[in-house]
Scaffold this active site. Structure first.
Site, PDB file in Angstrom:
ATOM      1  N   ASP A  10      79.012-172.387  -6.082  1.00  0.00           N
ATOM      2  CA  ASP A  10      78.814-172.470  -4.782  1.00  0.00           C
ATOM      3  C   ASP A  10      77.517-172.557  -4.332  1.00  0.00           C
ATOM      4  O   ASP A  10      76.686-171.728  -4.700  1.00  0.00           O
ATOM      5  CB  ASP A  10      79.538-171.241  -4.448  1.00  0.00           C
ATOM      6  CG  ASP A  10      79.540-171.230  -2.725  1.00  0.00           C
ATOM      7  OD1 ASP A  10      80.390-170.487  -2.156  1.00  0.00           O
ATOM      8  OD2 ASP A  10      78.564-171.467  -2.167  1.00  0.00           O
ATOM      9  N   ASP A 110      80.698-177.819  -0.778  1.00  0.00           N
ATOM     10  CA  ASP A 110      79.756-176.969  -1.413  1.00  0.00           C
ATOM     11  C   ASP A 110      80.238-176.052  -2.448  1.00  0.00           C
ATOM     12  O   ASP A 110      79.694-175.221  -3.070  1.00  0.00           O
ATOM     13  CB  ASP A 110      78.707-176.348  -0.325  1.00  0.00           C
ATOM     14  CG  ASP A 110      79.183-174.924  -0.356  1.00  0.00           C
ATOM     15  OD1 ASP A 110      80.447-174.608  -0.145  1.00  0.00           O
ATOM     16  OD2 ASP A 110      78.309-173.805  -0.045  1.00  0.00           O
ATOM     17  N   GLU A 111      81.440-176.353  -3.010  1.00  0.00           N
ATOM     18  CA  GLU A 111      82.133-175.406  -3.931  1.00  0.00           C
ATOM     19  C   GLU A 111      82.834-176.304  -5.001  1.00  0.00           C
ATOM     20  O   GLU A 111      83.607-177.254  -4.385  1.00  0.00           O
ATOM     21  CB  GLU A 111      83.081-174.516  -3.374  1.00  0.00           C
ATOM     22  CG  GLU A 111      82.971-173.111  -3.546  1.00  0.00           C
ATOM     23  CD  GLU A 111      83.498-172.035  -2.314  1.00  0.00           C
ATOM     24  OE1 GLU A 111      84.828-171.790  -2.723  1.00  0.00           O
ATOM     25  OE2 GLU A 111      82.917-172.102  -1.265  1.00  0.00           O
TER      26      GLU A 111
HETATM   27  N1  DCP Z   1      79.784-173.626   7.375  1.00  0.00           N
HETATM   28  C1  DCP Z   1      80.052-174.101   8.750  1.00  0.00           C
HETATM   29  N2  DCP Z   1      80.465-172.874   9.632  1.00  0.00           N
HETATM   30  C2  DCP Z   1      80.948-171.882   9.012  1.00  0.00           C
HETATM   31  C3  DCP Z   1      80.873-171.551   7.535  1.00  0.00           C
HETATM   32  C4  DCP Z   1      80.342-172.604   6.733  1.00  0.00           C
HETATM   33  O1  DCP Z   1      79.618-174.935   9.372  1.00  0.00           O
HETATM   34  N3  DCP Z   1      81.379-170.764   9.907  1.00  0.00           N
HETATM   35  C5  DCP Z   1      79.175-174.810   6.740  1.00  0.00           C
HETATM   36  C6  DCP Z   1      77.665-174.649   6.463  1.00  0.00           C
HETATM   37  C7  DCP Z   1      77.658-174.063   5.020  1.00  0.00           C
HETATM   38  C8  DCP Z   1      78.577-174.910   4.114  1.00  0.00           C
HETATM   39  O2  DCP Z   1      79.840-175.002   5.126  1.00  0.00           O
HETATM   40  O3  DCP Z   1      76.200-174.487   4.337  1.00  0.00           O
HETATM   41  C9  DCP Z   1      78.994-173.964   3.252  1.00  0.00           C
HETATM   42  O4  DCP Z   1      79.649-172.672   3.602  1.00  0.00           O
HETATM   43  P1  DCP Z   1      79.065-171.256   2.982  1.00  0.00           P
HETATM   44  O5  DCP Z   1      80.284-170.371   3.339  1.00  0.00           O
HETATM   45  O6  DCP Z   1      79.484-171.483   1.152  1.00  0.00           O
HETATM   46  O7  DCP Z   1      77.787-170.902   3.237  1.00  0.00           O
HETATM   47  P2  DCP Z   1      76.617-171.497   2.821  1.00  0.00           P
HETATM   48  O8  DCP Z   1      76.608-172.365   1.572  1.00  0.00           O
HETATM   49  O9  DCP Z   1      75.650-171.675   4.057  1.00  0.00           O
HETATM   50  O10 DCP Z   1      75.633-169.757   2.383  1.00  0.00           O
HETATM   51  P3  DCP Z   1      76.062-169.090   1.127  1.00  0.00           P
HETATM   52  O11 DCP Z   1      74.728-168.916   0.513  1.00  0.00           O
HETATM   53  O12 DCP Z   1      76.522-167.764   1.643  1.00  0.00           O
HETATM   54  O13 DCP Z   1      77.116-169.601   0.298  1.00  0.00           O
HETATM   55 CA    CA Z   2      77.824-171.798  -0.058  1.00  0.00          CA
HETATM   56 CA    CA Z   3      81.127-172.505  -0.027  1.00  0.00          CA
END
Ligand code: DCP
Ligand code: CA
Ligand code: CA
Length: 367
Positions: A10, A110-111
């Site tokens: 992730d 992203d996963e």
């Molecule tokens: N995303 C979004 N709105 C949300 C959650 C996520 O637009 N409520 C988008 C932005 C993130 C991407 O999806 O970059 C991936 O979500 P993740 O939950 O994996 O969060 P992040 O990658 O940003 O952070 P982490 O380091 O916690 O994985």
């Molecule tokens: Ca992420």
């Molecule tokens: Ca994710």
């Protein structure tokens, strides 16, 4: 059966990390990526933020004006989401993952799950080193960091990954699965949302350990057979779901906010035609055919709805998307009385090969 070695990767603070990659000079500042609704300059919500911004309480979902307030006086930088760019980065990383896994299942931008059983001969010791190697490789080639969870199945790999972020590397061997899961809150399990969590609390179930010991028959009575059994197995770390290569990986979609809330078909179609142009650009550049066209609506009361049609044959033309979206909207407007606030268009059910041409030879088979 040989025990499996499954990884979940992730990407860390993904959209914000992509922006840092594009402009490394912002790395030491709070970075916020927002979805601007287009209503006013300030309206919208935080899509994600880097870990510096998170220290100020700026997280996904926070309204942008509040994020700005929390970051007042800092040198924070704000970006609009740029899906096209993030998708490109994601594709490059996924391609690298593919070279390390016997099957790869991308679950979101992203996963992805990687089945690496073969690559590491089923050994969890080797898996640790292997994961490190993948991390370094991606860091060097693309410049993106991510967290990895390793476990005997997808369920455990996912929870392991979530337990240590960013840049985490967490391994849970089969013999440690039970003790790893037991103290965690039940809402770490897929399918346990607020409502289910509350219901479980009423039953005296707080941790996954509580759930694992809970009478399975009783769970079935409360949640139904399928879900009851799923909860029982999940809590006991049992998950036999294979890592499946998504031949028709995912979907391509665009969403936009209407300039005003409306039920006017032409007004809506003007917007969805714009969105379709973007979707189509993406589809054609990847040389994909698709079978399913969907529309997405966010209503004035913020409820969301989707409608879709799956065609008999894969197609790859823009007009089909437009025509199908139109008829779906016509039908939807007849069914719903609410005004619409945001709309989206999505295609899915991809195949790479040429769309089926009805061949003359098929009509003239010898009788
Ligand atoms: N995303 C979004 N709105 C949300 C959650 C996520 O637009 N409520 C988008 C932005 C993130 C991407 O999806 O970059 C991936 O979500 P993740 O939950 O994996 O969060 P992040 O990658 O940003 O952070 P982490 O380091 O916690 O994985
Ligand atoms: Ca992420
Ligand atoms: Ca994710």
């Amino acid at each position: 059966m040989q025990n499996r070695v499954i990884m979940l990767a992730d990407f860390d603070y993904f959209f914000a990390q992509c922006e840092e990659l594009r402009d490394p000079s912002i790395k030491d500042k709070p970075v916020v990526v927002g979805v601007y609704s287009g209503r006013t300059e300030e309206s919208g919500a935080v899509s994600t933020s880097n870990y510096i911004a998170r220290k100020f309480g700026v997280k996904s979902g926070l309204p942008l004006f509040m994020a700005k307030r929390k970051l007042e006086g800092t040198d924070a930088v704000f970006f609009k989401v740029d899906h096209e760019y993030y998708d490109q980065i994601s594709d490059r990383v996924m391609q690298i993952f593919r070279t390390y896994a016997s099957s790869l299942e991308q679950v979101s931008v992203d996963e992805a799950y990687l089945d690496v059983t073969e690559a590491v001969d089923g050994s969890f010791e080797k898996a640790m080193e292997y994961a490190q190697k993948i991390k370094t490789d991606v860091k060097v080639q693309v410049g993106i960091s991510f967290s990895i969870g390793i476990g005997p199945n997808k369920l455990i790999a996912k929870i392991a990954c979530d337990s240590q972020k960013p840049d985490g590397l967490t391994i849970v061997k089969p013999e440690d699965a039970e003790s790893f899961l037991a103290p965690l809150s039940v809402d770490c399990l897929l399918g346990v949302g607020k409502k289910t969590n509350k219901r479980m609390e009423q039953l005296g179930i707080r941790t996954i350990g509580d759930l694992a010991k809970y009478d399975c028959q009783r769970l079935i009575e409360v949640f139904g057979k399928t879900i009851g059994i799923y909860f029982h197995n999940a809590a006991n770390g049992i998950d036999n779901e294979p890592v499946v290569e998504q031949g028709d990986a995912g979907s391509i979609s665009r969403i936009g906010t209407l300039k005003q809330d409306t039920r006017d078909l032409d007004f809506i179609l003007q917007k969805t035609d714009e969105l379709t142009e973007d979707v189509y650009k993406d589809v054609s550049s990847r040389k994909l055919s698709f079978k399913t066209v969907s529309i997405y609506m966010v209503m004035v009361d913020l409820s969301s709805k989707t409608r879709s049609v799956t065609l008999d044959q894969p197609v790859k033309d823009k007009e089909t998307i437009k025509r199908t979206a139109r008829s779906l909207f016509e039908k939807f407007l007849r069914e719903s009385a609410l005004e619409i606030r945001r709309v989206g268009v999505k295609v899915s059910g991809f195949s790479k090969e040429e769309p089926n041409q009805r061949q003359l030879t098929n009509f003239f088979q010898p009788t």
